[in-house]
Scaffold this motif. Structure first.
Motif, PDB file in Angstrom:
ATOM      1  N   PHE A 148      -7.816   7.179  -8.582  1.00 39.93           N
ATOM      2  CA  PHE A 148      -8.882   6.519  -7.842  1.00 39.93           C
ATOM      3  C   PHE A 148      -8.989   7.182  -6.479  1.00 39.93           C
ATOM      4  O   PHE A 148      -8.015   7.199  -5.720  1.00 39.93           O
ATOM      5  CB  PHE A 148      -8.589   5.023  -7.672  1.00 39.93           C
ATOM      6  CG  PHE A 148      -8.555   4.250  -8.962  1.00 39.93           C
ATOM      7  CD1 PHE A 148      -9.724   3.786  -9.542  1.00 39.93           C
ATOM      8  CD2 PHE A 148      -7.342   3.993  -9.606  1.00 39.93           C
ATOM      9  CE1 PHE A 148      -9.694   3.078 -10.741  1.00 39.93           C
ATOM     10  CE2 PHE A 148      -7.316   3.280 -10.795  1.00 39.93           C
ATOM     11  CZ  PHE A 148      -8.492   2.822 -11.365  1.00 39.93           C
ATOM     12  N   ARG A 149     -10.142   7.745  -6.171  1.00 41.91           N
ATOM     13  CA  ARG A 149     -10.363   8.315  -4.845  1.00 41.91           C
ATOM     14  C   ARG A 149     -10.418   7.183  -3.829  1.00 41.91           C
ATOM     15  O   ARG A 149     -11.179   6.218  -4.009  1.00 41.91           O
ATOM     16  CB  ARG A 149     -11.674   9.100  -4.817  1.00 41.91           C
ATOM     17  CG  ARG A 149     -11.681  10.367  -5.674  1.00 41.91           C
ATOM     18  CD  ARG A 149     -10.974  11.509  -4.981  1.00 41.91           C
ATOM     19  NE  ARG A 149     -11.155  12.762  -5.695  1.00 41.91           N
ATOM     20  CZ  ARG A 149     -11.953  13.747  -5.293  1.00 41.91           C
ATOM     21  NH1 ARG A 149     -12.646  13.628  -4.174  1.00 41.91           N
ATOM     22  NH2 ARG A 149     -12.067  14.855  -5.991  1.00 41.91           N
ATOM     23  N   VAL A 150      -9.666   7.300  -2.761  1.00 39.10           N
ATOM     24  CA  VAL A 150      -9.610   6.256  -1.739  1.00 39.10           C
ATOM     25  C   VAL A 150      -9.612   6.906  -0.358  1.00 39.10           C
ATOM     26  O   VAL A 150      -9.515   8.128  -0.219  1.00 39.10           O
ATOM     27  CB  VAL A 150      -8.351   5.373  -1.903  1.00 39.10           C
ATOM     28  CG1 VAL A 150      -8.392   4.601  -3.207  1.00 39.10           C
ATOM     29  CG2 VAL A 150      -7.088   6.225  -1.828  1.00 39.10           C
ATOM     30  N   THR A 151      -9.689   6.075   0.663  1.00 38.11           N
ATOM     31  CA  THR A 151      -9.592   6.576   2.030  1.00 38.11           C
ATOM     32  C   THR A 151      -8.124   6.798   2.385  1.00 38.11           C
ATOM     33  O   THR A 151      -7.216   6.267   1.717  1.00 38.11           O
ATOM     34  CB  THR A 151     -10.206   5.574   3.014  1.00 38.11           C
ATOM     35  OG1 THR A 151      -9.489   4.336   2.929  1.00 38.11           O
ATOM     36  CG2 THR A 151     -11.674   5.323   2.685  1.00 38.11           C
ATOM     37  N   ALA A 152      -7.894   7.568   3.425  1.00 32.37           N
ATOM     38  CA  ALA A 152      -6.525   7.804   3.872  1.00 32.37           C
ATOM     39  C   ALA A 152      -5.869   6.496   4.316  1.00 32.37           C
ATOM     40  O   ALA A 152      -4.660   6.304   4.152  1.00 32.37           O
ATOM     41  CB  ALA A 152      -6.523   8.818   5.016  1.00 32.37           C
ATOM     42  N   GLU A 153      -6.677   5.599   4.871  1.00 28.34           N
ATOM     43  CA  GLU A 153      -6.142   4.301   5.303  1.00 28.34           C
ATOM     44  C   GLU A 153      -5.647   3.482   4.123  1.00 28.34           C
ATOM     45  O   GLU A 153      -4.572   2.883   4.163  1.00 28.34           O
ATOM     46  CB  GLU A 153      -7.234   3.530   6.053  1.00 28.34           C
ATOM     47  CG  GLU A 153      -6.780   2.163   6.558  1.00 28.34           C
ATOM     48  CD  GLU A 153      -7.893   1.401   7.226  1.00 28.34           C
ATOM     49  OE1 GLU A 153      -7.658   0.251   7.626  1.00 28.34           O
ATOM     50  OE2 GLU A 153      -9.014   1.948   7.345  1.00 28.34           O
ATOM     51  N   THR A 154      -6.437   3.477   3.035  1.00 28.11           N
ATOM     52  CA  THR A 154      -6.025   2.740   1.835  1.00 28.11           C
ATOM     53  C   THR A 154      -4.791   3.371   1.207  1.00 28.11           C
ATOM     54  O   THR A 154      -3.867   2.675   0.778  1.00 28.11           O
ATOM     55  CB  THR A 154      -7.166   2.713   0.810  1.00 28.11           C
ATOM     56  OG1 THR A 154      -8.315   2.101   1.398  1.00 28.11           O
ATOM     57  CG2 THR A 154      -6.768   1.935  -0.435  1.00 28.11           C
ATOM     58  N   ALA A 155      -4.763   4.704   1.149  1.00 27.61           N
ATOM     59  CA  ALA A 155      -3.607   5.390   0.573  1.00 27.61           C
ATOM     60  C   ALA A 155      -2.340   5.100   1.369  1.00 27.61           C
ATOM     61  O   ALA A 155      -1.240   5.018   0.808  1.00 27.61           O
ATOM     62  CB  ALA A 155      -3.868   6.895   0.509  1.00 27.61           C
ATOM     63  N   GLY A 156      -2.476   4.946   2.690  1.00 29.75           N
ATOM     64  CA  GLY A 156      -1.311   4.673   3.524  1.00 29.75           C
ATOM     65  C   GLY A 156      -0.718   3.300   3.312  1.00 29.75           C
ATOM     66  O   GLY A 156       0.419   3.043   3.714  1.00 29.75           O
ATOM     67  N   GLN A 157      -1.463   2.403   2.641  1.00 29.42           N
ATOM     68  CA  GLN A 157      -0.964   1.055   2.378  1.00 29.42           C
ATOM     69  C   GLN A 157      -0.117   0.979   1.115  1.00 29.42           C
ATOM     70  O   GLN A 157       0.422  -0.071   0.791  1.00 29.42           O
ATOM     71  CB  GLN A 157      -2.139   0.082   2.271  1.00 29.42           C
ATOM     72  CG  GLN A 157      -2.973  -0.031   3.533  1.00 29.42           C
ATOM     73  CD  GLN A 157      -4.231  -0.852   3.325  1.00 29.42           C
ATOM     74  OE1 GLN A 157      -4.491  -1.342   2.225  1.00 29.42           O
ATOM     75  NE2 GLN A 157      -5.021  -0.996   4.379  1.00 29.42           N
ATOM     76  N   HIS A 158      -0.040   2.093   0.392  1.00 24.88           N
ATOM     77  CA  HIS A 158       0.711   2.103  -0.860  1.00 24.88           C
ATOM     78  C   HIS A 158       1.748   3.215  -0.839  1.00 24.88           C
ATOM     79  O   HIS A 158       1.665   4.158  -0.054  1.00 24.88           O
ATOM     80  CB  HIS A 158      -0.242   2.307  -2.047  1.00 24.88           C
ATOM     81  CG  HIS A 158      -1.279   1.239  -2.182  1.00 24.88           C
ATOM     82  ND1 HIS A 158      -1.064   0.070  -2.858  1.00 24.88           N
ATOM     83  CD2 HIS A 158      -2.547   1.174  -1.694  1.00 24.88           C
ATOM     84  CE1 HIS A 158      -2.150  -0.682  -2.808  1.00 24.88           C
ATOM     85  NE2 HIS A 158      -3.066  -0.030  -2.103  1.00 24.88           N
ATOM     86  N   LYS A 159       2.714   3.092  -1.728  1.00 25.36           N
ATOM     87  CA  LYS A 159       3.738   4.119  -1.868  1.00 25.36           C
ATOM     88  C   LYS A 159       4.017   4.360  -3.347  1.00 25.36           C
ATOM     89  O   LYS A 159       3.791   3.474  -4.189  1.00 25.36           O
ATOM     90  CB  LYS A 159       5.020   3.708  -1.148  1.00 25.36           C
ATOM     91  CG  LYS A 159       5.643   2.421  -1.655  1.00 25.36           C
ATOM     92  CD  LYS A 159       6.905   2.086  -0.873  1.00 25.36           C
ATOM     93  CE  LYS A 159       7.546   0.793  -1.397  1.00 25.36           C
ATOM     94  NZ  LYS A 159       8.788   0.460  -0.667  1.00 25.36           N
ATOM     95  N   ALA A 160       4.492   5.532  -3.670  1.00 22.66           N
ATOM     96  CA  ALA A 160       4.787   5.874  -5.058  1.00 22.66           C
ATOM     97  C   ALA A 160       5.837   4.916  -5.614  1.00 22.66           C
ATOM     98  O   ALA A 160       6.840   4.641  -4.980  1.00 22.66           O
ATOM     99  CB  ALA A 160       5.274   7.313  -5.153  1.00 22.66           C
ATOM    100  N   GLY A 161       5.570   4.403  -6.804  1.00 23.87           N
ATOM    101  CA  GLY A 161       6.465   3.444  -7.432  1.00 23.87           C
ATOM    102  C   GLY A 161       6.074   2.005  -7.174  1.00 23.87           C
ATOM    103  O   GLY A 161       6.621   1.091  -7.802  1.00 23.87           O
ATOM    104  N   GLY A 162       5.143   1.771  -6.248  1.00 23.62           N
ATOM    105  CA  GLY A 162       4.715   0.416  -5.937  1.00 23.62           C
ATOM    106  C   GLY A 162       3.776  -0.145  -7.000  1.00 23.62           C
ATOM    107  O   GLY A 162       3.168   0.587  -7.778  1.00 23.62           O
ATOM    108  N   VAL A 163       3.660  -1.465  -7.027  1.00 18.54           N
ATOM    109  CA  VAL A 163       2.795  -2.164  -7.980  1.00 18.54           C
ATOM    110  C   VAL A 163       1.599  -2.730  -7.226  1.00 18.54           C
ATOM    111  O   VAL A 163       1.748  -3.325  -6.153  1.00 18.54           O
ATOM    112  CB  VAL A 163       3.556  -3.296  -8.704  1.00 18.54           C
ATOM    113  CG1 VAL A 163       2.630  -4.067  -9.636  1.00 18.54           C
ATOM    114  CG2 VAL A 163       4.732  -2.725  -9.486  1.00 18.54           C
TER     115      VAL A 163
END
Length: 226
Positions: free
Chosen positions: A87-102
């Motif tokens: 899913f293409r997202v903004t850098a701000e949205t990507a910063g709210q998640h981390k690999a392995g998160g649900v």
């Protein structure tokens, strides 16, 4: 940023049911299981040239996963899923998640929100021209013999004397990617991570679907506006 590049969720179509409003009206809804959407990779502008979240859904046996994919998933520390999508997202949205998160359903969607649901339509095999292209047939009575449900003439006159490519004829019907737009999220079951979406969505029971924020949704009118 376009809403088509917003974060969505992968899920499985459970089936349809009906719910009742406080006024007693029956509302048909489709139940979509979006539980355990796991982030397998976060792509950045510096490393990959674009920002996106790679998400997986479902569960797959380790013996059914290729070695490159197994190594990729092991790096993120997530269980192998049945489908993977970005899913293409903004850098701000990507910063709210981390690999392995649900990703929880409530963190992406809200009740009353418009969504687009993409899935694979039910395959209907080899179909006739009338059914396949939703044409109108003649009446099947009063001496019409067997010509009530056929396409009729397909040829041309002596010039050009051939059937043009693209002529709507018999063939394979269904089993294609379809998107139903502007559906309402009627209810969210946080405990079981279910989305109850008003109306029908593409695909059969058990089929995989992708739920995204609607890209053609009209902005909500301001309170008190006429």
């Amino acid at each position: 940023m376009s809403l088509s590049n917003s974060l969505g969720l992968l899920g499985r179509k459970v089936g349809m049911m009906r719910l009742f409003t406080d006024d007693g009206d029956a509302v048909p809804v489709t139940v979509v299981d979006v539980s355990n959407n796991r982030v397998t990779q976060i792509k950045s502008q510096e490393t990959d040239g674009y920002v996106a979240l790679q998400v997986t859904f479902g569960s797959r046996k380790a013996s059914r996963v290729t070695k490159p994919e197994a190594g990729h998933l092991a790096k993120a520390g997530v269980e192998a899923g049945e489908i993977i999508q970005e899913f293409r997202v903004t850098a701000e949205t990507a910063g709210q998640h981390k690999a392995g998160g649900v990703i929880a359903a409530g963190s992406v969607f809200s009740v009353g929100q418009k969504v687009d649901v993409q899935g694979t339509s039910i395959g209907k095999g080899f179909a006739g021209t009338i059914k396949r292209h939703n044409m109108s047939s003649q009446r099947a009575s009063h001496g019409n013999s067997r010509s009530h449900n056929v396409p009729g003439s397909i040829g041309m006159a002596q010039d050009p004397g051939r059937v043009f490519p693209g002529k709507r004829m018999t063939g394979h019907l269904g089993d294609v990617t379809k998107t139903t737009q502007n559906l309402d999220v009627f209810r969210i079951d946080e405990a079981r991570q279910l989305l109850l979406i008003k109306g029908a969505i593409p695909g059969s029971k058990g089929g995989f679907v992708t739920v995204r924020p609607a890209i053609k949704a009209k902005p909500q009118a301001a309170e008190g506006a006429k």
